[in-house]
Design a protein around this motif. Structure first.
Motif, short mmCIF file in Angstrom:
data_model
loop_
_atom_site.label_atom_id
_atom_site.label_comp_id
_atom_site.label_asym_id
_atom_site.label_seq_id
_atom_site.Cartn_x
_atom_site.Cartn_y
_atom_site.Cartn_z
N UNK A 1 0.83 -1.20 0.00
CA UNK A 1 0.00 0.00 0.00
C UNK A 1 0.88 1.26 0.00
N UNK A 2 0.24 2.39 -0.27
CA UNK A 2 0.93 3.68 -0.26
C UNK A 2 0.45 4.48 0.95
N UNK A 3 1.41 5.00 1.69
CA UNK A 3 1.13 5.82 2.87
C UNK A 3 1.53 7.26 2.59
N UNK B 1 -4.60 8.70 -3.59
CA UNK B 1 -3.49 7.78 -3.83
C UNK B 1 -2.97 7.06 -2.62
N UNK B 2 -3.37 7.49 -1.40
CA UNK B 2 -2.81 6.91 -0.18
C UNK B 2 -3.88 6.14 0.60
N UNK B 3 -3.45 5.07 1.24
CA UNK B 3 -4.37 4.29 2.06
C UNK B 3 -4.59 4.91 3.43
N UNK B 4 -3.61 5.68 3.91
CA UNK B 4 -3.69 6.35 5.21
C UNK B 4 -2.62 7.42 5.24
N UNK B 5 -2.76 8.37 6.17
CA UNK B 5 -1.84 9.51 6.25
C UNK B 5 -1.42 9.72 7.70
N UNK C 1 11.99 5.71 5.43
CA UNK C 1 12.94 4.60 5.44
C UNK C 1 12.34 3.36 6.10
N UNK C 2 11.65 3.57 7.23
CA UNK C 2 11.02 2.44 7.93
C UNK C 2 9.91 1.84 7.07
N UNK C 3 9.10 2.69 6.45
CA UNK C 3 8.00 2.20 5.63
C UNK C 3 8.51 1.41 4.43
N UNK C 4 9.56 1.91 3.78
CA UNK C 4 10.14 1.20 2.64
C UNK C 4 10.66 -0.17 3.06
N UNK C 5 11.32 -0.24 4.22
CA UNK C 5 11.87 -1.52 4.66
C UNK C 5 10.77 -2.52 4.97
N UNK C 6 9.57 -2.02 5.25
CA UNK C 6 8.43 -2.90 5.55
C UNK C 6 7.57 -3.18 4.31
N UNK C 7 7.96 -2.60 3.16
CA UNK C 7 7.26 -2.92 1.93
C UNK C 7 6.19 -1.94 1.49
N UNK C 8 6.16 -0.75 2.10
CA UNK C 8 5.16 0.26 1.74
C UNK C 8 5.78 1.32 0.84
N UNK D 1 1.17 1.85 13.48
CA UNK D 1 -0.05 2.45 14.01
C UNK D 1 -0.88 3.12 12.92
N UNK D 2 -0.23 3.72 11.93
CA UNK D 2 -1.02 4.33 10.85
C UNK D 2 -1.68 3.26 9.99
N UNK D 3 -1.09 2.05 9.96
CA UNK D 3 -1.64 0.95 9.16
C UNK D 3 -2.60 0.06 9.94
N UNK D 4 -2.85 0.37 11.20
CA UNK D 4 -3.76 -0.46 11.98
C UNK D 4 -3.14 -1.77 12.42
N UNK D 5 -1.80 -1.87 12.41
CA UNK D 5 -1.11 -3.05 12.90
C UNK D 5 -0.87 -2.90 14.40
N UNK D 6 -0.72 -4.01 15.12
CA UNK D 6 -0.41 -3.87 16.55
C UNK D 6 0.99 -3.30 16.74
#
Length: 381
Positions: free
Chosen positions: A6-8, A66-70, A22-29, A292-297
């Motif tokens: 997804x795109x954040x 274009x983004x799933x969350x902000x 950087x963190x989001x990219x490493x997690x695949x976003x 937290x922005x993606x609703x993950x624990x």
């Protein structure tokens, strides 16, 4: 849950947005950033840089599409921007929490109404409020603008009513708080991440040292009693729960010379004093922001090593190029630069983190590195 691929979106293109990216990219976003600065540190890292004002409706429409969350990287994004976006997609933290944290009058009143301790203060909305405020406080005091103050900016020390009036004029008669100065023994901060279901993960409180209003070092574990750490965690959690907070929250505290623990302020985002989590914790504060922005624990906040984080300011470059070779010779120290082109006095250009088995040794390494990278230091440093 919003899953990898997804795109954040992130509002604000400074170093906090860069580290989030950087963190989001490493997690695949993928990440889009909205920031008017063509040279923003985040813009050079993001998948897309929307170079526009924060109230640009066309750019906000594009981000919402274009983004799933902000999320945000600083609290001074206009409230209307957050409200516009959260009517369309998830925005974490939300506009209500950011509105409290961005305004010192609302923030301190909110904290006080929860029964939590702060330094004594008065809200100053006009010059007419100053006489009662000065009479009700023990001087000296600090006059602080209610909004847009950071790193010691937007605040003036005063000793009496006459000085307070001059200071209020210097601050363009903007809404302020007049806050009683306290005698500091130590400063500390708590960083936490709170998810959409209220699940919360809290990092070990860090011991902070400020120089000229700017954070200089954070040491973890902090060198204060366990009961102080427990009280700070309790207060931070109470604030987050009261706001039904979603995201990463930082709460700064004072420990006074007479043993009181007071809340200074909070930030609705990752915080400078949490940078040590990148190198010293199982989950960094920026991964927590993604989660937290993606609703993950929230992830584990387990501390893997004692650490000392040192800010690197633009002042260092005024003496010549920093001697990074000495930092890299320290195998227990990691460097993080923020991609800023111009080094100015007081500007945060990066940080480094020194790791060790205990905080005293980590501080010894960090101070050795600080001296060694200084261009003006002797070569044997």
């Amino acid at each position: 849950m919003i899953l990898p691929g997804a795109t954040l979106g992130v509002l604000g293109g400074g170093q906090l947005g860069r580290m989030f990216t950087l963190a989001a990219h490493s997690m695949g976003y993928k990440v889009w950033v909205l920031d008017p600065d063509p040279d923003s540190p985040t813009g050079s890292m993001a998948d897309r840089h929307l170079q526009a004002a924060y109230n640009d409706t066309a750019a906000l429409d594009e981000m919402a599409s274009g983004c799933a969350a902000v999320t945000t990287e600083f609290e001074n994004v206009p409230a209307e921007t957050l409200e516009f976006l959260e009517a369309r997609i998830p925005v974490r933290p939300g506009s209500k929490a950011v509105a409290i944290a961005r305004d010192r009058i609302r923030e301190k009143s909110f904290i006080r109404d929860l029964g939590l301790p702060t330094a004594d203060f008065f809200a100053i909305n006009s010059a007419a409020d100053l006489e009662q405020a000065c009479a009700g406080l023990t001087m000296p005091a600090l006059l602080k603008t209610a909004q847009f103050g950071y790193d010691g900016k937007g605040q003036i020390g005063v000793n009496d009513l006459a000085q307070a009036r001059l200071a209020f004029d210097d601050l363009n008669e903007a809404p302020c708080v007049l806050e009683e100065c306290v005698q500091l023994e130590q400063e500390l901060s708590v960083i936490l991440a709170r998810g959409t279901d209220g699940q919360t993960a809290v990092y070990p409180p860090g011991e902070n040292l400020h120089v000229k209003g700017i954070l200089d070092t954070t040491c973890v574990p902090g060198r204060f009693d366990d009961d102080v750490a427990a009280s700070a965690r309790y207060m931070a959690l109470k604030l987050a729960n009261a706001m039904d907070y979603r995201g990463v929250l930082a709460v700064e505290f004072f420990i006074t010379t007479d043993g009181r623990l007071l809340i200074n302020e909070m930030a609705p985002r990752p915080h400078n004093s949490g940078h040590y989590t990148i190198d010293a914790c199982l989950t960094s504060q920026f991964e927590q922001q993604v989660r937290t922005v993606c609703g993950l624990p929230p992830g584990s906040t387990r501390l893997l090593s004692a650490a000392v984080m040192v800010n690197v300011l633009g002042d260092l470059w005024s003496k010549g190029p920093p001697r990074w070779q000495h930092l890299f010779a320290e195998t227990h120290t990691n460097l993080h630069l923020y991609g800023k082109e111009e080094a100015r006095p007081g500007r945060k250009m990066g940080h480094f983190t020194s790791l060790a088995d205990d905080p005293t040794e980590a501080m010894r390494i960090a101070e050795r590195v600080r001296v060694a990278i200084d261009p003006a230091a002797p070569d044997e440093a």
